[in-house]
Design a protein around this motif. Structure first.
Motif, PDB file in Angstrom:
ATOM      1  N   VAL A 203      39.166  86.565  -0.860  1.00  0.00           N
ATOM      2  CA  VAL A 203      38.743  85.253  -1.342  1.00  0.00           C
ATOM      3  C   VAL A 203      39.428  84.174  -0.511  1.00  0.00           C
ATOM      4  N   ARG A 204      39.096  82.910  -0.808  1.00  0.00           N
ATOM      5  CA  ARG A 204      39.653  81.801  -0.025  1.00  0.00           C
ATOM      6  C   ARG A 204      40.538  80.875  -0.836  1.00  0.00           C
ATOM      7  N   SER A 205      40.730  81.154  -2.123  1.00  0.00           N
ATOM      8  CA  SER A 205      41.557  80.280  -2.952  1.00  0.00           C
ATOM      9  C   SER A 205      42.003  81.026  -4.196  1.00  0.00           C
ATOM     10  N   ASP A 206      43.021  80.479  -4.848  1.00  0.00           N
ATOM     11  CA  ASP A 206      43.486  81.089  -6.092  1.00  0.00           C
ATOM     12  C   ASP A 206      42.456  80.919  -7.195  1.00  0.00           C
ATOM     13  N   ALA A 207      41.677  79.853  -7.155  1.00  0.00           N
ATOM     14  CA  ALA A 207      40.625  79.656  -8.158  1.00  0.00           C
ATOM     15  C   ALA A 207      39.587  80.772  -8.070  1.00  0.00           C
ATOM     16  N   GLN A 208      39.243  81.155  -6.845  1.00  0.00           N
ATOM     17  CA  GLN A 208      38.306  82.262  -6.675  1.00  0.00           C
ATOM     18  C   GLN A 208      38.932  83.580  -7.115  1.00  0.00           C
ATOM     19  N   ALA A 209      40.213  83.753  -6.825  1.00  0.00           N
ATOM     20  CA  ALA A 209      40.911  84.962  -7.266  1.00  0.00           C
ATOM     21  C   ALA A 209      40.895  85.061  -8.788  1.00  0.00           C
ATOM     22  N   ALA A 210      41.048  83.924  -9.466  1.00  0.00           N
ATOM     23  CA  ALA A 210      41.060  83.924 -10.929  1.00  0.00           C
ATOM     24  C   ALA A 210      39.731  84.412 -11.498  1.00  0.00           C
ATOM     25  N   ILE A 211      38.628  84.060 -10.843  1.00  0.00           N
ATOM     26  CA  ILE A 211      37.312  84.531 -11.293  1.00  0.00           C
ATOM     27  C   ILE A 211      37.271  86.048 -11.307  1.00  0.00           C
ATOM     28  N   ILE A 220      42.961  91.891  -4.812  1.00  0.00           N
ATOM     29  CA  ILE A 220      42.462  90.572  -4.428  1.00  0.00           C
ATOM     30  C   ILE A 220      43.432  89.982  -3.413  1.00  0.00           C
ATOM     31  N   VAL A 221      42.938  89.561  -2.257  1.00  0.00           N
ATOM     32  CA  VAL A 221      43.781  88.931  -1.242  1.00  0.00           C
ATOM     33  C   VAL A 221      43.153  87.601  -0.837  1.00  0.00           C
ATOM     34  N   ASP A 222      44.017  86.612  -0.636  1.00  0.00           N
ATOM     35  CA  ASP A 222      43.589  85.239  -0.356  1.00  0.00           C
ATOM     36  C   ASP A 222      43.726  84.968   1.143  1.00  0.00           C
ATOM     37  N   SER A 223      42.615  84.720   1.810  1.00  0.00           N
ATOM     38  CA  SER A 223      42.634  84.510   3.259  1.00  0.00           C
ATOM     39  C   SER A 223      43.320  83.211   3.659  1.00  0.00           C
ATOM     40  N   SER A 224      43.546  82.305   2.686  1.00  0.00           N
ATOM     41  CA  SER A 224      44.235  81.048   3.002  1.00  0.00           C
ATOM     42  C   SER A 224      45.750  81.172   2.891  1.00  0.00           C
ATOM     43  N   LYS A 231      49.161  91.292   3.268  1.00  0.00           N
ATOM     44  CA  LYS A 231      48.650  91.698   1.970  1.00  0.00           C
ATOM     45  C   LYS A 231      47.353  92.498   2.099  1.00  0.00           C
ATOM     46  N   LEU A 232      46.509  92.115   3.046  1.00  0.00           N
ATOM     47  CA  LEU A 232      45.271  92.851   3.280  1.00  0.00           C
ATOM     48  C   LEU A 232      45.579  94.269   3.749  1.00  0.00           C
ATOM     49  N   THR A 233      46.528  94.394   4.670  1.00  0.00           N
ATOM     50  CA  THR A 233      46.915  95.714   5.158  1.00  0.00           C
ATOM     51  C   THR A 233      47.480  96.569   4.027  1.00  0.00           C
ATOM     52  N   ASP A 234      48.289  95.965   3.154  1.00  0.00           N
ATOM     53  CA  ASP A 234      48.843  96.699   2.015  1.00  0.00           C
ATOM     54  C   ASP A 234      47.723  97.248   1.122  1.00  0.00           C
ATOM     55  N   ALA A 235      46.730  96.393   0.826  1.00  0.00           N
ATOM     56  CA  ALA A 235      45.634  96.815  -0.049  1.00  0.00           C
ATOM     57  C   ALA A 235      44.803  97.918   0.593  1.00  0.00           C
ATOM     58  N   ILE A 236      44.591  97.821   1.904  1.00  0.00           N
ATOM     59  CA  ILE A 236      43.824  98.847   2.605  1.00  0.00           C
ATOM     60  C   ILE A 236      44.600 100.158   2.642  1.00  0.00           C
ATOM     61  N   ALA A 237      45.913 100.066   2.867  1.00  0.00           N
ATOM     62  CA  ALA A 237      46.731 101.275   2.894  1.00  0.00           C
ATOM     63  C   ALA A 237      46.711 101.976   1.538  1.00  0.00           C
ATOM     64  N   GLU A 238      46.707 101.197   0.455  1.00  0.00           N
ATOM     65  CA  GLU A 238      46.722 101.793  -0.886  1.00  0.00           C
ATOM     66  C   GLU A 238      45.377 102.412  -1.256  1.00  0.00           C
ATOM     67  N   THR A 239      44.282 101.776  -0.822  1.00  0.00           N
ATOM     68  CA  THR A 239      42.950 102.260  -1.212  1.00  0.00           C
ATOM     69  C   THR A 239      42.339 103.231  -0.204  1.00  0.00           C
ATOM     70  N   GLY A 240      42.782 103.159   1.054  1.00  0.00           N
ATOM     71  CA  GLY A 240      42.158 103.968   2.095  1.00  0.00           C
ATOM     72  C   GLY A 240      40.819 103.420   2.555  1.00  0.00           C
ATOM     73  N   ALA A 241      40.605 102.122   2.387  1.00  0.00           N
ATOM     74  CA  ALA A 241      39.316 101.519   2.746  1.00  0.00           C
ATOM     75  C   ALA A 241      39.095 101.532   4.255  1.00  0.00           C
ATOM     76  N   THR A 242      37.960 102.044   4.676  1.00  0.00           N
ATOM     77  CA  THR A 242      37.561 102.033   6.087  1.00  0.00           C
ATOM     78  C   THR A 242      36.150 101.466   6.259  1.00  0.00           C
ATOM     79  N   LEU A 243      35.646 100.820   5.218  1.00  0.00           N
ATOM     80  CA  LEU A 243      34.317 100.220   5.240  1.00  0.00           C
ATOM     81  C   LEU A 243      34.412  98.812   4.688  1.00  0.00           C
ATOM     82  N   ALA A 244      33.795  97.845   5.379  1.00  0.00           N
ATOM     83  CA  ALA A 244      33.805  96.460   4.909  1.00  0.00           C
ATOM     84  C   ALA A 244      32.414  95.857   5.019  1.00  0.00           C
TER      85      ALA A 244
END
Length: 375
Positions: A203-211, A220-224, A231-244
């Motif tokens: 997302v791009r803001s905390d308001a969007q994260a709240a939704i 949820i990671v905030d690009s701003s 944080k994005l790398t941490d989330a990918i490492a935890e989930t194993g995501a290789t598709l976006a």
């Protein structure tokens, strides 16, 4: 036999002399054939995919209103570069609106049972008072659903379901999604939560994260934020995501995602390779919220791909049985998993108001517009 029915349609024309014109044009609809219906359109969303046809590359700073209150027109300038990109559609009056919903007011002999039913529709030309359409392209809405509920039952729901289908078909463990607080992003979260698919939301803001937090999203990671990449790398490492799936398109977001995927994979690497990891990393770009060039520095090895994604070709690849399976799920969960939210409903005439156009052209998260041509 029923008399021909007159309807107003919103039309978009880009002329070869560099001008976009939006207008409401009268058309005459013949009586429906044996397998056709005529639907009074009562709701049709303004999706980003609709804006590409409606406004094209017009310079919105040059919007100029004309016509009358009941039959307004709107014009804007198109640059020479924009004209070159639009060569195939120049001087053609084009209908707009991918999907919609409304009430069947006439029905052919073979589909008389649809008369009076509220239906969702897919097939274009929805920014109109009435739509003549093949019965195979409509789906009756549940009794408790309104036209607004059914207006967005195709593009966003089928796209979000197709993302999860792609994950399964290609053998990925988890996925990443940008512009994740959008209507489509909220649907994708509900699907992934129900199906047990890990989803990393950008997302791009905390308001969007709240939704997203409110509907139960976990990652949820905030690009701003200054630590976005970490944080994005941490989330990918935890989930194993290789598709976006990326709705943004331009800039460096795809590049950042690929770097984070590679960094996450390398956290557990046991050997160095000058070619990078052998794990395939795939990003599909399905939107263009940012129309600037995409920047890729290729610093994430050689096992990666970036491709465009469009739901219609994917559904053709999936086949009729698979596509009908997805449609059935949308119909069954229309007001829950696939509920859409609109912050403003406008008439056809209002859709040509310069201030309104400037508002919906922003494609801002949480500011989705619905056209009700019956107003």
């Amino acid at each position: 036999m029923a008399e021909p029915r007159t309807s107003l349609e919103l039309r978009s024309t880009i002329s070869s002399d560099g001008k976009l014109t939006l207008a409401l044009e009268p058309v005459t609809l013949a009586a429906p054939g044996p397998d056709e219906v005529i639907v009074r359109v009562e709701a049709s969303p303004i999706n980003p995919s609709d804006l590409g046809l409606l406004l094209g590359p017009a310079d919105l700073a040059t919007l100029a209103a004309g016509g009358t209150p009941d039959r307004p027109t709107l014009t804007a300038a198109v640059s020479p570069a924009g004209l070159r990109a639009m060569k195939a559609r120049l001087d053609q009056s084009m209908t707009v609106g991918n999907e919609g919903a409304g009430t069947v007011v006439e029905a052919g002999a073979n589909v008389a049972g649809l008369l009076g039913k509220k239906v969702g529709m897919l097939g274009g030309s929805m920014y109109a008072q009435y739509r003549r359409i093949a019965a195979r392209d409509v789906i009756p809405l549940p009794d408790h659903a309104s036209a607004a509920d059914g207006a967005s039952m195709f593009v966003n729901p089928l796209t979000s379901l197709s993302m999860v289908e792609t994950l399964r078909m290609e053998g990925h463990k988890a996925l990443i999604h940008t512009a994740a607080a959008s209507n489509l992003g909220q649907m994708l979260n509900r699907i992934c939560i129900a199906d047990g698919v890990p989803l990393v939301n950008i997302v791009r803001s905390d308001a969007q994260a709240a939704i997203l937090r409110e509907i139960g999203a976990k990652y949820i990671v905030d690009s701003s934020a200054p630590d976005f990449r970490e944080k994005l790398t941490d989330a990918i490492a935890e989930t194993g995501a290789t598709l976006a799936f990326d709705a943004i398109g331009g800039g460096r977001i795809v590049n950042t995602i690929l770097h984070a995927m590679e960094d996450a994979i390398n956290r557990t690497a046991t050997a160095f390779s000058r070619y990078g990891s052998a794990t395939w990393k795939q990003v599909y770009v399905y939107g263009m919220l940012d129309t600037s060039p995409m920047e890729l520095d290729r610093g994430y090895g050689l096992a990666w791909g970036v491709s465009g994604f469009l739901v219609t070709p994917f559904l053709m690849k999936l086949g009729m049985e698979g596509a009908m399976r997805l449609r059935a799920r949308v119909a069954a969960e229309l007001t829950t998993t696939f509920a859409s939210h609109y912050n403003r409903t406008i008439s056809l005439a209002q859709a040509l108001d310069p201030e309104v156009v400037s508002a919906y052209a922003k494609k801002a998260t949480g500011e989705k517009f619905l056209i009700d041509p019956s107003r």
